[in-house]
Design an enzyme around this catalytic site. Structure first.
Site, mmCIF file in Angstrom:
data_model
loop_
_atom_site.group_PDB
_atom_site.id
_atom_site.type_symbol
_atom_site.label_atom_id
_atom_site.label_comp_id
_atom_site.label_asym_id
_atom_site.label_seq_id
_atom_site.Cartn_x
_atom_site.Cartn_y
_atom_site.Cartn_z
ATOM 1 N N ASP A 178 0.554 -1.162 -0.445
ATOM 2 C CA ASP A 178 0.009 -0.104 -0.026
ATOM 3 C C ASP A 178 0.497 1.663 -0.182
ATOM 4 O O ASP A 178 0.976 2.165 -0.130
ATOM 5 C CB ASP A 178 -1.130 -0.351 1.122
ATOM 6 C CG ASP A 178 -1.868 1.076 1.125
ATOM 7 O OD1 ASP A 178 -3.267 1.363 1.089
ATOM 8 O OD2 ASP A 178 -1.518 2.387 2.206
ATOM 9 N N ALA A 207 -5.115 2.527 -0.090
ATOM 10 C CA ALA A 207 -5.372 1.456 -1.776
ATOM 11 C C ALA A 207 -5.767 -0.029 -1.231
ATOM 12 O O ALA A 207 -6.300 -0.222 -2.353
ATOM 13 C CB ALA A 207 -3.303 1.656 -2.571
ATOM 14 N N ASP A 208 -5.492 -0.050 -1.015
ATOM 15 C CA ASP A 208 -6.029 -1.512 -0.213
ATOM 16 C C ASP A 208 -7.170 -1.602 -0.600
ATOM 17 O O ASP A 208 -7.075 -2.577 -0.564
ATOM 18 C CB ASP A 208 -5.602 -2.236 1.089
ATOM 19 C CG ASP A 208 -3.865 -3.201 1.079
ATOM 20 O OD1 ASP A 208 -3.487 -3.275 -0.008
ATOM 21 O OD2 ASP A 208 -2.460 -2.506 1.959
ATOM 22 N N ILE A 209 -7.546 -0.632 0.870
ATOM 23 C CA ILE A 209 -8.949 -1.343 1.091
ATOM 24 C C ILE A 209 -9.569 -0.694 -0.704
ATOM 25 O O ILE A 209 -11.031 -1.180 -0.746
ATOM 26 C CB ILE A 209 -9.405 0.215 2.321
ATOM 27 C CG1 ILE A 209 -8.990 -0.186 3.522
ATOM 28 C CG2 ILE A 209 -10.480 0.834 1.991
ATOM 29 C CD1 ILE A 209 -8.854 0.842 4.522
ATOM 30 N N GLY A 264 -9.870 -3.727 -2.299
ATOM 31 C CA GLY A 264 -11.055 -4.589 -1.675
ATOM 32 C C GLY A 264 -12.458 -4.449 -2.112
ATOM 33 O O GLY A 264 -12.898 -4.994 -2.105
#
Length: 412
Positions: free
Chosen positions: A147, A184-186, A189
């Site tokens: 991220d 970025a991760d969230i 997802g």
């Protein structure tokens, strides 16, 4: 009523945050989510502490608070996919699953016979979601992606943080900043969750599964939203402007007599309402500030004038005054204050679940609300391998001897 995805089984081979976030969304929507983890170690994020989850006696467990943020509603099974027997068990689970989520590096699962092309042969209805840093194509596809580096590479840090100061005045500025959470991760997802639901809708019509290719870099760039189109319109990359908005003024925090308050005037009518409530109607009548475009052009002068206005009252006084006038505003809460907000309590945002070690474990409710198929909170984040035997017996119909053999071989 059961959740909208109560007929769906998800095999979650992902770790850390982007993939698990999608798996947790699907679990909240009622899907059965089986989380496959490495024996002994499990998901990498179990070790992302302190802080750690406390057991009933207040002692640290081996699971981080980080892990619990993205793994509610799942069943944990430990499998060593480097072993042929572990690969066989994953294939058997995939045979009876609707969705598979994985975030291994490009090509890694192909080495174990667990790539999409392998599994679609035994389950052509399977929706196989790959989450990687850079996607399944392009020159960077084999690079690992995290991220922080994606926030930098994808432009987020270039527009986050205080502006550069004037070197002549000895002001260097705050420098580029990452967001306070791994956005970025969230967001990847979240996009993965949407893509999976869309693929399920397509499969309902056609009976055909497919491979979904989700990349952190793609998702991070998409998240820049109007910052991208501002660049396309001007040819100039946007700069860091701290808590200001590039296109709307005033839309920022101001210092009050005892704290801070955020003022959000999203249109000219709201700006006039604010000026009337604050006793500064001359600003609404000033041709320099007559429309939003003018206010953007003259941001510095308007901000200077409004700072003097806001300094005359406390935060509480401003919030009450602006609420009564219908002008959007709010305090700047820390996380503890967030959960004390009456609105947050009324919406039931904090949900406690029965955890195998912690007893009652607080988690954050899903923001998705349904009138007919409500979100379900059945399972707390699992301890490592909590459901291994349940799944092997109930789903794969293995007996005691077969399970004991797998355990002795280190497969589970």
């Amino acid at each position: 009523m059961p959740g909208p995805l109560s007929h769906i089984r998800v095999l979650d081979l992902s770790r850390v945050l982007a993939g698990p976030w999608a798996g947790q969304n699907l679990a909240d929507l009622g899907a059965e989510v089986i989380k496959v983890e490495r024996p002994k170690f499990g998901d990498d994020s179990r070790a992302y502490g302190p802080p750690w989850v406390k057991d009933r006696e207040g002692r640290d467990t081996g699971d981080s608070a980080y892990f619990t943020s993205a793994n509610r509603g799942k069943k944990s099974i430990t499998l060593n996919i480097a072993k042929p027997e572990g690969q066989k068990l994953v294939r058997e689970l995939a045979r009876s699953s609707d969705v598979l989520i994985e975030n291994y590096k490009f090509g890694d699962l192909a080495r174990y016979g667990l790539a999409y092309d392998d599994l679609k042969q035994i389950n052509p209805r399977l929706i196989y979601c790959s989450v990687t840093g850079f996607g399944q194509t392009g020159p960077y596809r084999e690079h690992p992606g995290y991220d922080f580096m994606i926030q930098g590479m994808g432009g987020m840090m270039s527009v986050t943080g205080e502006p550069d100061g004037d070197p002549k005045e000895g002001k260097a500025g705050g420098g580029p900043q990452r967001a306070g959470v791994p956005v970025a991760d969230i967001i990847t997802g979240m996009y993965a969750s949407i893509a999976i639901c869309a693929a399920l809708a397509h499969r309902a019509e056609t009976g055909i599964g497919q491979h979904l290719d989700l990349a952190l870099l793609d998702s991070q760039i998409a998240l820049l939203a109007y910052q991208n189109t501002n660049y396309f319109a001007t040819g100039k990359p946007p700069k860091r402007i701290g808590n200001l908005h590039p296109n709307i003024v005033p839309y920022q925090p101001f210092k009050t007599a005892d704290g801070d308050v955020i003022l959000a005037c999203g249109n000219d009518n709201l700006f006039r309402k604010f000026c009337e409530a604050a006793g500064c109607t001359e600003l609404a009548d000033d041709p320099r500030f007559a429309g939003n475009g003018k206010r953007v052009e003259n941001r510095a002068e308007l901000t200077r004038l409004l700072r003097a206005v806001f300094a005359k009252r406390s935060t509480k006084e401003w919030v009450e005054l602006l609420e009564a006038a219908g002008v959007p505003n709010g305090p700047i809460n820390d996380v503890a204050q967030v959960f004390e907000e009456p609105q947050v309590k009324a919406r039931g945002i904090k949900v406690e679940l029965d955890h195998a070690l912690a007893g009652k474990l607080p988690t954050v409710a899903s923001p998705m609300r349904f009138s007919a198929t409500p979100v379900e909170y059945k399972l707390a984040p699992p301890v490592l391998g909590q459901h291994t035997e349940e799944i092997l017996r109930g789903l794969l119909h293995l007996d005691d001897a077969a399970i004991a053999k797998l355990r002795a071989e280190g497969t589970i």
